[in-house]
Write a protein that holds these residues in place. Structure first.
Motif, PDB file in Angstrom:
ATOM      1  N   SER A  59       0.828  -1.211   0.000  1.00 35.72           N
ATOM      2  CA  SER A  59       0.000   0.000   0.000  1.00 35.72           C
ATOM      3  C   SER A  59       0.858   1.255   0.000  1.00 35.72           C
ATOM      4  O   SER A  59       0.577   2.225  -0.733  1.00 35.72           O
ATOM      5  CB  SER A  59      -0.923   0.001   1.223  1.00 35.72           C
ATOM      6  N   LEU A  60       1.915   1.267   0.804  1.00 36.10           N
ATOM      7  CA  LEU A  60       2.797   2.439   0.843  1.00 36.10           C
ATOM      8  C   LEU A  60       3.544   2.593  -0.475  1.00 36.10           C
ATOM      9  O   LEU A  60       3.755   3.713  -0.960  1.00 36.10           O
ATOM     10  CB  LEU A  60       3.785   2.319   2.001  1.00 36.10           C
ATOM     11  N   PHE A  61       3.936   1.475  -1.078  1.00 38.80           N
ATOM     12  CA  PHE A  61       4.635   1.528  -2.363  1.00 38.80           C
ATOM     13  C   PHE A  61       3.706   2.098  -3.446  1.00 38.80           C
ATOM     14  O   PHE A  61       4.130   2.938  -4.254  1.00 38.80           O
ATOM     15  CB  PHE A  61       5.104   0.123  -2.762  1.00 38.80           C
ATOM     16  N   VAL A  62       2.442   1.644  -3.456  1.00 37.63           N
ATOM     17  CA  VAL A  62       1.472   2.144  -4.439  1.00 37.63           C
ATOM     18  C   VAL A  62       1.299   3.654  -4.302  1.00 37.63           C
ATOM     19  O   VAL A  62       1.311   4.389  -5.297  1.00 37.63           O
ATOM     20  CB  VAL A  62       0.107   1.439  -4.258  1.00 37.63           C
ATOM     21  N   ALA A  63       1.146   4.130  -3.063  1.00 35.76           N
ATOM     22  CA  ALA A  63       0.970   5.570  -2.842  1.00 35.76           C
ATOM     23  C   ALA A  63       2.242   6.342  -3.165  1.00 35.76           C
ATOM     24  O   ALA A  63       2.196   7.398  -3.804  1.00 35.76           O
ATOM     25  CB  ALA A  63       0.557   5.822  -1.394  1.00 35.76           C
ATOM     26  N   SER A  64       3.393   5.813  -2.761  1.00 33.18           N
ATOM     27  CA  SER A  64       4.659   6.526  -2.953  1.00 33.18           C
ATOM     28  C   SER A  64       5.052   6.619  -4.418  1.00 33.18           C
ATOM     29  O   SER A  64       5.522   7.655  -4.883  1.00 33.18           O
ATOM     30  CB  SER A  64       5.777   5.832  -2.160  1.00 33.18           C
ATOM     31  N   THR A  65       4.869   5.525  -5.158  1.00 34.80           N
ATOM     32  CA  THR A  65       5.338   5.515  -6.546  1.00 34.80           C
ATOM     33  C   THR A  65       4.550   6.482  -7.419  1.00 34.80           C
ATOM     34  O   THR A  65       5.042   6.936  -8.450  1.00 34.80           O
ATOM     35  CB  THR A  65       5.286   4.093  -7.126  1.00 34.80           C
ATOM     36  N   THR A  66       3.323   6.825  -7.008  1.00 35.14           N
ATOM     37  CA  THR A  66       2.553   7.817  -7.751  1.00 35.14           C
ATOM     38  C   THR A  66       2.631   9.195  -7.108  1.00 35.14           C
ATOM     39  O   THR A  66       2.536  10.203  -7.818  1.00 35.14           O
ATOM     40  CB  THR A  66       1.089   7.370  -7.876  1.00 35.14           C
ATOM     41  N   ALA A  67       2.806   9.276  -5.795  1.00 30.99           N
ATOM     42  CA  ALA A  67       3.025  10.576  -5.155  1.00 30.99           C
ATOM     43  C   ALA A  67       4.326  11.190  -5.643  1.00 30.99           C
ATOM     44  O   ALA A  67       4.405  12.390  -5.926  1.00 30.99           O
ATOM     45  CB  ALA A  67       3.045  10.428  -3.633  1.00 30.99           C
ATOM     46  N   TYR A  68       5.361  10.360  -5.752  1.00 31.08           N
ATOM     47  CA  TYR A  68       6.665  10.830  -6.223  1.00 31.08           C
ATOM     48  C   TYR A  68       6.839  10.616  -7.736  1.00 31.08           C
ATOM     49  O   TYR A  68       7.941  10.768  -8.255  1.00 31.08           O
ATOM     50  CB  TYR A  68       7.779  10.106  -5.467  1.00 31.08           C
ATOM     51  N   THR A  69       5.766  10.270  -8.415  1.00 33.12           N
ATOM     52  CA  THR A  69       5.728  10.009  -9.860  1.00 33.12           C
ATOM     53  C   THR A  69       6.933   9.194 -10.330  1.00 33.12           C
ATOM     54  O   THR A  69       7.594   9.530 -11.303  1.00 33.12           O
ATOM     55  CB  THR A  69       5.622  11.328 -10.679  1.00 33.12           C
ATOM     56  N   THR A  70       7.208   8.119  -9.611  1.00 37.11           N
ATOM     57  CA  THR A  70       8.318   7.239  -9.966  1.00 37.11           C
ATOM     58  C   THR A  70       7.877   6.221 -11.014  1.00 37.11           C
ATOM     59  O   THR A  70       8.515   6.064 -12.044  1.00 37.11           O
ATOM     60  CB  THR A  70       8.847   6.508  -8.723  1.00 37.11           C
ATOM     61  N   GLY A  71       6.793   5.525 -10.748  1.00 36.82           N
ATOM     62  CA  GLY A  71       6.286   4.566 -11.723  1.00 36.82           C
ATOM     63  C   GLY A  71       6.716   3.139 -11.500  1.00 36.82           C
ATOM     64  O   GLY A  71       6.214   2.233 -12.162  1.00 36.82           O
ATOM     65  N   ALA A  72       7.660   2.907 -10.590  1.00 36.77           N
ATOM     66  CA  ALA A  72       8.000   1.528 -10.242  1.00 36.77           C
ATOM     67  C   ALA A  72       6.800   0.896  -9.541  1.00 36.77           C
ATOM     68  O   ALA A  72       6.036   1.576  -8.858  1.00 36.77           O
ATOM     69  CB  ALA A  72       9.222   1.501  -9.332  1.00 36.77           C
ATOM     70  N   VAL A  73       6.622  -0.393  -9.691  1.00 38.57           N
ATOM     71  CA  VAL A  73       5.499  -1.063  -9.031  1.00 38.57           C
ATOM     72  C   VAL A  73       5.994  -2.351  -8.380  1.00 38.57           C
ATOM     73  O   VAL A  73       6.809  -3.069  -8.938  1.00 38.57           O
ATOM     74  CB  VAL A  73       4.358  -1.392 -10.017  1.00 38.57           C
ATOM     75  N   ASN A  74       5.508  -2.626  -7.174  1.00 38.67           N
ATOM     76  CA  ASN A  74       5.800  -3.915  -6.542  1.00 38.67           C
ATOM     77  C   ASN A  74       4.539  -4.771  -6.460  1.00 38.67           C
ATOM     78  O   ASN A  74       4.513  -5.814  -5.818  1.00 38.67           O
ATOM     79  CB  ASN A  74       6.417  -3.725  -5.152  1.00 38.67           C
ATOM     80  N   ALA A  75       3.480  -4.299  -7.118  1.00 39.14           N
ATOM     81  CA  ALA A  75       2.229  -5.049  -7.235  1.00 39.14           C
ATOM     82  C   ALA A  75       1.563  -4.611  -8.531  1.00 39.14           C
ATOM     83  O   ALA A  75       1.875  -3.553  -9.072  1.00 39.14           O
ATOM     84  CB  ALA A  75       1.310  -4.763  -6.046  1.00 39.14           C
ATOM     85  N   LEU A 128      -5.728  -3.971  -8.079  1.00 39.67           N
ATOM     86  CA  LEU A 128      -6.185  -3.265  -6.889  1.00 39.67           C
ATOM     87  C   LEU A 128      -7.704  -3.167  -6.891  1.00 39.67           C
ATOM     88  O   LEU A 128      -8.345  -3.197  -7.944  1.00 39.67           O
ATOM     89  CB  LEU A 128      -5.583  -1.858  -6.834  1.00 39.67           C
ATOM     90  N   THR A 129      -8.283  -3.028  -5.724  1.00 44.06           N
ATOM     91  CA  THR A 129      -9.713  -2.732  -5.649  1.00 44.06           C
ATOM     92  C   THR A 129      -9.952  -1.347  -6.259  1.00 44.06           C
ATOM     93  O   THR A 129      -9.010  -0.560  -6.413  1.00 44.06           O
ATOM     94  CB  THR A 129     -10.193  -2.737  -4.183  1.00 44.06           C
ATOM     95  N   PRO A 130     -11.199  -1.021  -6.622  1.00 42.94           N
ATOM     96  CA  PRO A 130     -11.445   0.288  -7.243  1.00 42.94           C
ATOM     97  C   PRO A 130     -10.944   1.473  -6.406  1.00 42.94           C
ATOM     98  O   PRO A 130     -10.331   2.402  -6.943  1.00 42.94           O
ATOM     99  CB  PRO A 130     -12.966   0.318  -7.404  1.00 42.94           C
ATOM    100  N   LEU A 131     -11.178   1.443  -5.095  1.00 43.93           N
ATOM    101  CA  LEU A 131     -10.689   2.549  -4.259  1.00 43.93           C
ATOM    102  C   LEU A 131      -9.173   2.523  -4.146  1.00 43.93           C
ATOM    103  O   LEU A 131      -8.522   3.569  -4.094  1.00 43.93           O
ATOM    104  CB  LEU A 131     -11.323   2.488  -2.863  1.00 43.93           C
ATOM    105  N   GLY A 132      -8.602   1.315  -4.087  1.00 43.39           N
ATOM    106  CA  GLY A 132      -7.152   1.206  -4.069  1.00 43.39           C
ATOM    107  C   GLY A 132      -6.543   1.749  -5.342  1.00 43.39           C
ATOM    108  O   GLY A 132      -5.497   2.412  -5.321  1.00 43.39           O
ATOM    109  N   GLY A 133      -7.203   1.514  -6.490  1.00 45.15           N
ATOM    110  CA  GLY A 133      -6.711   2.039  -7.755  1.00 45.15           C
ATOM    111  C   GLY A 133      -6.989   3.512  -7.936  1.00 45.15           C
ATOM    112  O   GLY A 133      -6.313   4.191  -8.726  1.00 45.15           O
ATOM    113  N   LEU A 134      -7.992   4.035  -7.218  1.00 46.70           N
ATOM    114  CA  LEU A 134      -8.312   5.470  -7.303  1.00 46.70           C
ATOM    115  C   LEU A 134      -7.172   6.333  -6.768  1.00 46.70           C
ATOM    116  O   LEU A 134      -6.882   7.398  -7.328  1.00 46.70           O
ATOM    117  CB  LEU A 134      -9.600   5.749  -6.512  1.00 46.70           C
ATOM    118  N   VAL A 135      -6.515   5.872  -5.708  1.00 46.38           N
ATOM    119  CA  VAL A 135      -5.468   6.682  -5.073  1.00 46.38           C
ATOM    120  C   VAL A 135      -4.320   7.005  -6.029  1.00 46.38           C
ATOM    121  O   VAL A 135      -3.958   8.181  -6.189  1.00 46.38           O
ATOM    122  CB  VAL A 135      -4.947   5.989  -3.791  1.00 46.38           C
TER     123      VAL A 135
END
Length: 568
Positions: free
Chosen positions: A337-353, A358-365
Motif C-alpha cells: 500500500s505504501l509503495f502504491v501511494a509513494s510511486t505515484t506521489a513521487y511520480t516514480t512509476g515503479a510497481v511492486n504489485a 487493486l480494488t477500485p478505491l485502491g486504484g483510485l489513489v
C-alpha cells in the motif's frame, strides 16, 4: 488493517523525513557553491569535464539561454538512444540476440525515458539488450533526473534574486547534479542492493534444469545498478517486465523499504533545499506537514481498501480476507500500500504489485495522486508543480482579501499568472483529450482487454501516468500498438516540456523583479492556515478538472462492486 502494519507505514515515512531533510541541506550547499569535505574529490573531476566540453563555469545564463541548453541536451540524447533502440540487434553487448525495436516503440521509449517518465510498452528482459539497458536506459535515468533538478534550482534562483538577470549556468548545474548527488547516491544504493541479492552481471541468461527434468531460462543482467538510479531518479523503468515485483529487482521486505526510501529521498529533500534558499525554514515545515499528510492519507486508503477485500469474491466464492491478487506475499499489504501511494506521489512509476488488480478505491489513489501531480512529485518537477500551485493560491487569496499578490518577496502580476495557468492547464488537457479519443476510436478500444468501467480506468490511468511523468500502468491495456506508442509518447513530451518551459519563462520574469520588504499587507505563506489554502487549491482544481473522469472509472466501478454487480 492491523496496528503492526499501520506502525510499519508510519515508520517508513518517518525514515524518509529523517534521511531526506539533511540531504536537502547538502543539496543547497552544492548549488550555492559551498565547499564540503569531499571537495578534493569532486572539484578535479568537474574541472576536467569543463575543460573537455569547453564550459566556462564562471559564465551565467539568462532564462532563454538556460532553457535552450536544457532542451538541446535532451534532444541530442533522445536521438542517440532512439538509434540504439532501433539498431540494438546489430550492436554489441547483446548476448541474448535481442532484435531492434520498431520505429513507434523506439519513439515511445526514447520520449518516455528522456522525459523521466519511463513508461514501458515492452518487456525489459525480452526486448532490451544489455547495451540498451546500460547505455540508453540507465544513462537516461541519470540525465532525465538531473534535468528535473536543475530546472527547479534555476526557478528558485529566479525567486530569490533581487533585480537579477541570470539563472545560473546550466552546464555547471548539470555536471554537479551528476557528480555530487546522483552518482554517489546511486553507487551506494547499488552496492547495498548487490549485497541484498540483486544480480549485476554482463553474462547472458542462465539455463536451469528443473527437478522435473525440464529446462528454464532465467534472465539476468546489470540489474542492481539500474535499480538504484531507477528509484533515486524517480524513473521507474524496470529491468524486468514485472518491475519491482520481480525477485531479482526487489527480493525482500528490506529491499522494498530501501526502494521506497530511494524514490522519496531527493524530491522530499528538495523541500528543505527550497526552505534554505528562501531562508524560511517554517515554509518547508508547512509543506512537509501537508504533503506528508496527503501521502499518508493515500497509503492508508489503499491499505484499508485492500485489506477489506472484494465483497463480490466474498459473496460469490465465500472467500474472506483481503485482496492479495497481484501482490507479493513477501511484502504484504502494508508495504504494498505504501509503495502504491509513494510511486505515484513521487511520480516514480515503479510497481511492486499489479495496480490493475487493486480494488477500485485502491486504484483510485494512484490515479488521483498523478492527477494532482503535486504530492511531493517527481525529482525537481514535483517542487516546480508545488511552487506553481503556491503562486496560484497566493493570487486567489489576494483577490479574496484585497491584497496585492506577492510571494517570497516578489509581486505576482499578470504575466506570472498567465504562465502558471498555462503550466497547470496543460496537464488535464493532455490527459482528458487523448483519453476521449482512445475510448471512441477502434485503434484505442481494440487494446482494451477488460470491459466496462475498469477498461475505461485502464485507458485513463495510462494517459494520466504519461502526463504526470510517472510511467506505471494499470496493465490490462495493450500499449504496444502504433496508436498508443505515438499517442502516449506525445502526451509524455507535451506533459513535461510545455509546463516546464512555462515555468522557466516565469523564472525569467521573477528574476528581474526587486525583492519587496515584508509589510502588514503581506500575505504570509509559511502558516498552517495558508497551507490549508494551498491544499484546498490543489484538491479543488483537481476535483473540478478530473471528477467526471474518475466518476466514470474507479468510483463507478466501486459502486458496482459494493452493489454486487459484475463489470459489463
Amino acid at each position: 488493517m492491523s496496528l503492526t502494519g499501520s506502525i510499519g507505514i508510519l515508520a517508513v515515512v518517518a525514515l524518509i523525513l529523517i534521511v531526506a531533510i539533511p540531504l536537502g541541506g547538502y543539496i543547497y550547499r552544492v548549488f550555492t557553491g559551498q565547499r564540503n569535505w569531499l571537495e578534493p574529490v569532486y572539484a578535479p573531476i568537474e574541472r576536467v569535464i569543463y575543460k573537455l566540453v569547453g564550459i566556462n563555469p564562471s559564465t551565467d545564463m539568462d532564462w532563454k539561454s538556460y532553457v535552450k541548453a536544457w532542451l538541446l541536451v535532451q534532444f541530442v540524447m533522445a536521438l542517440f538512444v532512439y538509434l540504439i533502440f532501433v539498431l540494438q540487434g546489430h550492436l554489441p553487448l547483446n548476448p541474448d540476440h535481442i532484435k531492434g525495436m520498431s520505429w513507434d516503440l523506439a519513439f515511445n521509449t526514447a520520449a518516455s525515458f528522456i522525459a523521466n517518465t519511463n513508461w514501458q510498452n515492452y518487456a525489459g528482459e525480452q526486448s532490451m539488450s544489455y547495451l540498451g539497458q546500460m547505455t540508453a536506459i540507465t544513462y537516461l535515468q541519470f540525465t532525465s533526473a538531473a534535468a528535473g533538478v536543475v530546472a527547479v534550482i534555476a526557478f528558485v534562483r529566479g525567486i530569490v534574486a533581487n533585480k537579477g538577470k541570470t539563472l545560473g549556468n546550466f552546464w555547471v548545474d548539470y555536471v554537479k547534479v551528476h557528480t555530487r548527488i546522483l552518482l554517489p547516491l546511486a553507487f551506494i544504493f547499488a552496492i547495498v542492493f548487490v549485497g541484498l541479492g540483486l544480480p549485476d552481471t554482463l553474462l547472458g541468461a542462465q539455463v536451469a534444469h528443473t527437478l522435473q527434468g525440464g529446462t528454464q531460462t532465467i534472465s539476468r543482467g546489470p540489474v542492481a545498478s539500474l535499480e538504484a538510479i531507477k528509484q533515486l531518479g524517480t524513473n521507474g523503468g524496470g529491468f524486468f517486465n514485472a518491475n519491482s515485483a520481480h525477485p531479482f529487482e526487489d527480493p525482500t521486505a528490506l529491499t522494498d523499504v530501501l526502494e521506497i526510501l530511494a524514490m522519496a529521498l531527493i524530491p522530499t529533500a528538495l523541500i528543505a533545499t527550497f526552505g534554505k534558499f528562501i531562508k524560511n525554514r517554517k515554509q518547508s515545515i508547512v509543506l512537509y506537514v501537508f504533503l506528508t499528510g496527503l501521502l499518508l492519507v493515500g497509503a492508508f486508503t489503499v491499505y484499508a481498501a485492500e485489506t477489506a477485500g472484494d465483497p463480490l469474491v466474498h459473496h460469490l466464492l465465500g472467500i474472506t480476507g483481503g485482496n492479495m491478487e497481484g501482490k507479493e506475499v513477501r511484502f504484504g499489504q502494508p508495504l504494498t500500500s505504501l509503495f502504491v501511494a509513494s510511486t505515484t506521489a513521487y511520480t516514480t512509476g515503479a510497481v511492486n504489485a499489479m495496480h490493475d488488480s487493486l480494488t477500485p478505491l485502491g486504484g483510485l489513489v494512484p490515479i488521483v495522486f498523478m492527477m494532482f501531480n503535486a504530492v511531493f512529485g517527481g525529482i525537481g518537477v514535483g517542487l516546480l508543480n508545488i511552487l506553481m500551485f503556491l503562486i496560484i493560491a497566493v493570487f486567489l487569496s489576494g483577490l479574496m482579501v484585497g491584497r496585492t499578490p506577492e510571494i517570497f518577496g516578489k509581486k505576482i502580476e499578470a504575466r506570472e499568472i498567465k504562465l502558471a495557468t498555462a503550466a497547470m492547464l496543460v496537464h488535464p488537457f493532455v490527459i482528458l483529450v487523448p483519453t476521449a479519443i482512445a475510448v471512441v476510436t477502434k485503434a484505442g478500444t481494440s487494446s482494451m482487454l477488460n470491459p466496462g468501467l475498469h477498461g475505461f480506468s485502464e485507458v485513463l490511468y495510462a494517459f494520466t501516468s504519461a502526463a504526470a511523468n510517472n510511467g506505471s500502468a494499470f496493465a490490462g491495456l495493450n500499449g504496444n500498438t502504433v496508436f498508443y506508442n505515438v499517442a502516449i509518447g506525445l502526451v509524455i513530451l507535451f506533459g513535461r516540456y510545455v509546463s516546464m518551459i512555462a515555468m522557466f519563462a516565469m523564472a525569467g520574469s521573477l528574476v528581474k523583479k526587486s525583492v519587496v520588504p515584508e509589510s502588514v499587507g503581506t500575505l504570509k505563506t509559511d502558516t498552517f492556515f495558508f497551507g490549508g489554502v494551498f491544499l484546498a487549491v490543489v484538491v479543488i482544481v483537481g476535483a473540478l478538472t478530473f471528477f467526471p473522469a474518475v466518476a466514470i472509472g474507479p468510483i463507478g466501478e466501486h459502486l458496482q462492486m459494493i452493489s454486487g454487480h459484475l463489470a459489463r
